[in-house]
Design a protein around this motif. Sequence first.
Motif, PDB file in Angstrom:
ATOM      1  N   SER A   1      35.708  53.046 -79.340  1.00 58.83           N
ATOM      2  CA  SER A   1      35.567  54.488 -79.351  1.00 58.83           C
ATOM      3  C   SER A   1      35.696  55.030 -77.932  1.00 58.83           C
ATOM      4  O   SER A   1      35.502  54.311 -76.955  1.00 58.83           O
ATOM      5  N   ALA A   2      35.968  56.296 -77.840  1.00 57.36           N
ATOM      6  CA  ALA A   2      36.132  56.940 -76.530  1.00 57.36           C
ATOM      7  C   ALA A   2      34.824  56.919 -75.736  1.00 57.36           C
ATOM      8  O   ALA A   2      34.842  56.778 -74.502  1.00 57.36           O
ATOM      9  N   GLU A   3      33.684  57.021 -76.434  1.00 55.45           N
ATOM     10  CA  GLU A   3      32.384  57.000 -75.742  1.00 55.45           C
ATOM     11  C   GLU A   3      32.136  55.643 -75.086  1.00 55.45           C
ATOM     12  O   GLU A   3      31.674  55.567 -73.955  1.00 55.45           O
ATOM     13  N   ILE A   4      32.439  54.574 -75.803  1.00 56.01           N
ATOM     14  CA  ILE A   4      32.253  53.233 -75.257  1.00 56.01           C
ATOM     15  C   ILE A   4      33.205  53.007 -74.086  1.00 56.01           C
ATOM     16  O   ILE A   4      32.811  52.480 -73.039  1.00 56.01           O
ATOM     17  N   GLU A   5      34.454  53.437 -74.231  1.00 56.30           N
ATOM     18  CA  GLU A   5      35.420  53.290 -73.140  1.00 56.30           C
ATOM     19  C   GLU A   5      34.958  54.032 -71.890  1.00 56.30           C
ATOM     20  O   GLU A   5      35.088  53.521 -70.769  1.00 56.30           O
ATOM     21  N   ALA A   6      34.402  55.226 -72.061  1.00 56.71           N
ATOM     22  CA  ALA A   6      33.889  55.996 -70.924  1.00 56.71           C
ATOM     23  C   ALA A   6      32.721  55.267 -70.263  1.00 56.71           C
ATOM     24  O   ALA A   6      32.611  55.235 -69.029  1.00 56.71           O
ATOM     25  N   LEU A   7      31.847  54.677 -71.076  1.00 54.99           N
ATOM     26  CA  LEU A   7      30.724  53.917 -70.511  1.00 54.99           C
ATOM     27  C   LEU A   7      31.203  52.673 -69.769  1.00 54.99           C
ATOM     28  O   LEU A   7      30.669  52.328 -68.714  1.00 54.99           O
ATOM     29  N   VAL A   8      32.201  51.992 -70.312  1.00 52.77           N
ATOM     30  CA  VAL A   8      32.760  50.816 -69.645  1.00 52.77           C
ATOM     31  C   VAL A   8      33.303  51.215 -68.274  1.00 52.77           C
ATOM     32  O   VAL A   8      33.054  50.534 -67.270  1.00 52.77           O
ATOM     33  N   ASP A   9      34.023  52.330 -68.209  1.00 50.02           N
ATOM     34  CA  ASP A   9      34.540  52.813 -66.926  1.00 50.02           C
ATOM     35  C   ASP A   9      33.407  53.154 -65.968  1.00 50.02           C
ATOM     36  O   ASP A   9      33.479  52.859 -64.770  1.00 50.02           O
ATOM     37  N   ARG A  10      32.354  53.750 -66.489  1.00 53.19           N
ATOM     38  CA  ARG A  10      31.207  54.116 -65.637  1.00 53.19           C
ATOM     39  C   ARG A  10      30.494  52.882 -65.096  1.00 53.19           C
ATOM     40  O   ARG A  10      30.086  52.852 -63.934  1.00 53.19           O
ATOM     41  N   VAL A  11      30.319  51.874 -65.929  1.00 58.84           N
ATOM     42  CA  VAL A  11      29.664  50.631 -65.504  1.00 58.84           C
ATOM     43  C   VAL A  11      30.410  50.014 -64.324  1.00 58.84           C
ATOM     44  O   VAL A  11      29.803  49.506 -63.379  1.00 58.84           O
ATOM     45  N   ALA A  12      31.730  50.088 -64.342  1.00 57.34           N
ATOM     46  CA  ALA A  12      32.547  49.507 -63.267  1.00 57.34           C
ATOM     47  C   ALA A  12      32.292  50.173 -61.920  1.00 57.34           C
ATOM     48  O   ALA A  12      32.535  49.575 -60.870  1.00 57.34           O
ATOM     49  N   GLU A  13      31.761  51.387 -61.936  1.00 59.63           N
ATOM     50  CA  GLU A  13      31.495  52.121 -60.696  1.00 59.63           C
ATOM     51  C   GLU A  13      30.052  51.990 -60.210  1.00 59.63           C
ATOM     52  O   GLU A  13      29.754  52.342 -59.071  1.00 59.63           O
ATOM     53  N   LEU A  14      29.168  51.516 -61.072  1.00 55.83           N
ATOM     54  CA  LEU A  14      27.745  51.451 -60.736  1.00 55.83           C
ATOM     55  C   LEU A  14      27.433  50.318 -59.760  1.00 55.83           C
ATOM     56  O   LEU A  14      28.092  49.275 -59.777  1.00 55.83           O
ATOM     57  N   THR A  15      26.397  50.525 -58.946  1.00 56.31           N
ATOM     58  CA  THR A  15      25.872  49.464 -58.081  1.00 56.31           C
ATOM     59  C   THR A  15      24.342  49.442 -58.193  1.00 56.31           C
ATOM     60  O   THR A  15      23.630  49.686 -57.209  1.00 56.31           O
ATOM     61  N   PRO A  16      23.822  49.148 -59.376  1.00 52.64           N
ATOM     62  CA  PRO A  16      22.370  49.162 -59.577  1.00 52.64           C
ATOM     63  C   PRO A  16      21.701  47.895 -59.036  1.00 52.64           C
ATOM     64  O   PRO A  16      22.367  46.896 -58.765  1.00 52.64           O
ATOM     65  N   SER A  17      20.390  47.964 -58.918  1.00 45.97           N
ATOM     66  CA  SER A  17      19.634  46.766 -58.538  1.00 45.97           C
ATOM     67  C   SER A  17      19.379  45.881 -59.751  1.00 45.97           C
ATOM     68  O   SER A  17      19.017  44.717 -59.614  1.00 45.97           O
ATOM     69  N   ARG A  18      19.570  46.446 -60.941  1.00 41.95           N
ATOM     70  CA  ARG A  18      19.432  45.714 -62.208  1.00 41.95           C
ATOM     71  C   ARG A  18      19.991  46.589 -63.320  1.00 41.95           C
ATOM     72  O   ARG A  18      20.088  47.806 -63.178  1.00 41.95           O
TER      73      ARG A  18
END
Length: 167
Positions: A1-18
């Motif tokens: 789905s488009a929502e999951i694809e958007a989240l996948v793209d967002r995860v690639a940009e994150l730099t969390p501690s966990r």
Amino acid sequence: SAEIEALVDRVAELTPSRFIVDVRYHCGGDYRTTLPLVKAISERARTLSVPIKLLIGPNTIGGGLISASQYLAPAPERTTLIGNDVGDQLRVRGQGRSLVLPRSGLMVQLCHDWHDVTADTTLWHDVWLPDKFLLHGVGEFVPDVRVQNSWDDYVNRRDRVIAAALE
């Protein structure tokens, strides 16, 4: 789905501690929908060398459990299961079809295939065909850190499971 694809793209940009992933109320559906997000979070956690805190409970069942179990496949050393025992087994009947019985008119649900993520499967295993190519066996799926919320926690808006993930 488009929502999951958007989240996948967002995860690639994150730099969390966990990463904290709450699947305590993920009660099923088609696990193939969320699998790209599971893989993206697992790969990002490994790349950044950060942990995944996976929150589980008795309402983690069916397709939700299958999807959640796949965090352990690519990043078992990074994934900590926090919460209570899940409400299903790693080998379950699934892939139901509805059928109306001709004489009575009753609708029944038939579950005709197995899902099994206790171990890796081969082409000869009796599981739903996509499982043979998309899923990995994880052995067992029990909390590493057992935490139980109480009624008092609920009334006072505390969540001990999330608190344990944030420690």
